[in-house]
Design an enzyme around this catalytic site. Structure first.
Site, PDB file in Angstrom:
ATOM      1  N   HIS A   1       0.811  -1.209   0.000  1.00 33.14           N
ATOM      2  CA  HIS A   1       0.000   0.000   0.000  1.00 33.14           C
ATOM      3  C   HIS A   1       0.851   1.270   0.000  1.00 33.14           C
ATOM      4  O   HIS A   1       1.903   1.346   0.615  1.00 33.14           O
ATOM      5  CB  HIS A   1      -0.931   0.009   1.218  1.00 33.14           C
ATOM      6  CG  HIS A   1      -0.209  -0.086   2.528  1.00 33.14           C
ATOM      7  ND1 HIS A   1       0.297   0.999   3.191  1.00 33.14           N
ATOM      8  CD2 HIS A   1       0.102  -1.160   3.301  1.00 33.14           C
ATOM      9  CE1 HIS A   1       0.867   0.625   4.313  1.00 33.14           C
ATOM     10  NE2 HIS A   1       0.764  -0.694   4.402  1.00 33.14           N
ATOM     11  N   ASP A   2       0.372   2.265  -0.743  1.00 29.22           N
ATOM     12  CA  ASP A   2       0.930   3.625  -0.752  1.00 29.22           C
ATOM     13  C   ASP A   2       2.333   3.706  -1.346  1.00 29.22           C
ATOM     14  O   ASP A   2       3.024   4.715  -1.169  1.00 29.22           O
ATOM     15  CB  ASP A   2       0.932   4.235   0.656  1.00 29.22           C
ATOM     16  CG  ASP A   2      -0.454   4.227   1.288  1.00 29.22           C
ATOM     17  OD1 ASP A   2      -1.342   4.925   0.772  1.00 29.22           O
ATOM     18  OD2 ASP A   2      -0.650   3.497   2.281  1.00 29.22           O
TER      19      ASP A   2
ATOM     20  N   GLY B   1       5.046  -1.106   2.762  1.00 28.36           N
ATOM     21  CA  GLY B   1       4.228   0.070   2.520  1.00 28.36           C
ATOM     22  C   GLY B   1       5.033   1.359   2.434  1.00 28.36           C
ATOM     23  O   GLY B   1       6.092   1.500   3.041  1.00 28.36           O
TER      24      GLY B   1
END
Length: 263
Positions: free
Chosen positions: A125-126, A143
């Site tokens: 994520h991200d 992440g």
């Protein structure tokens, strides 16, 4: 809306809320959910899954068994609306997993253009991945990792959350990155990776002149070989950057980040 040139295998499931461009092919037993947009000319192999919100550019290839746009693997994620954005002409091989962003991490996982992500690559994520990168088999990004253009990550390499990897860096096989990797740097070593010089061969292949490479080598020696405190090394690098755009990129990279510099 699907174009008449789109070819969908009869065993595939495409939600009415998905949008497929012209010339898209969808393989057997693939699932494409709502709020997924797939651009013109994309090729999707068998047994893939696409979860939205996900936006994918044109001429990407997903070979098979890829899981694209899944929920972030973050205990803080509460189902908020986040997305995955992919550019153009990327290759995603078998069992690649790409997760959407988190609400408190910017909300978007972003992948640029012309990247190769080989089997079992994971992008969490991200993360933000630039252009023309190669992630070899089993590359793993935690992440919030930022990977700039032209980075090569060898098989079984990985990056700690919030790390940055600068343009033209090369991460050796099995090296685990737990700090920021400056542009042009080679990282090697079993388990925790350490700087091992600059990516000379990669720079030559991309057309860097001997003069540019010499300036980058001088900057690397200033940062890693001279034994200077980081503050003093930055001052000397700032002087060198006045006559080298490549060194200026290195100086700008050193300007900030949540992880310490890999030294």
């Amino acid at each position: 809306m699907n174009d008449s040139s789109t070819r969908i295998h009869p065993t595939a499931v495409v939600d009415p809320g998905a949008r497929l461009g012209q010339g898209v092919t969808v393989g057997a037993f693939t699932y494409i959910g709502p709020e997924v947009e797939i651009g013109d000319g994309c090729q999707i192999g068998p047994h893939c899954s696409f979860t939205g919100p996900t936006r994918i550019g044109r001429d990407n290839r997903f070979v098979g068994h890829a899981a694209i746009g899944g929920d972030p693997q973050d205990k803080k994620f509460g189902g908020e609306r986040t997305e995955l954005v992919i550019g153009d002409r990327n290759l995603f091989r078998e069992f690649v997993t790409l997760n959407r962003g988190t609400g408190n991490g910017g909300g978007v996982t972003r992948i640029g253009n012309d990247n190769w992500m080989l089997a079992y690559t994971h992008v969490a994520h991200d993360c933000i991945v630039g252009n023309n990168c190669v992630f070899s088999n089993n590359t793993t990004l935690a992440g919030h990792v930022v990977v700039d253009d032209w980075v090569i990550m060898s098989g079984f390499s990985g990056a700690h959350q919030f790390c940055r990897i600068g343009a033209h860096a090369f991460i050796g096989m099995g090296a685990l990155v737990n700090g920021d990797v400056p542009p042009y740097t080679m990282v090697g070593g079993n388990s925790l990776g350490r700087p091992r010089g600059i990516n000379t061969e990669g720079l030559k292949r991309r057309g860097f002149s001997p003069e540019r490479i010499a300036a980058i080598k001088r900057a690397y020696r200033t940062l890693y070989v001279a034994g200077l405190p980081l503050a003093e090394a930055r001052e000397k690098l700032a002087e060198q950057a006045q006559s080298s755009e490549d060194v200026r990129l290195l100086v700008e990279f050193l300007g900030g980040g949540e992880r310490p510099l890999l030294r």
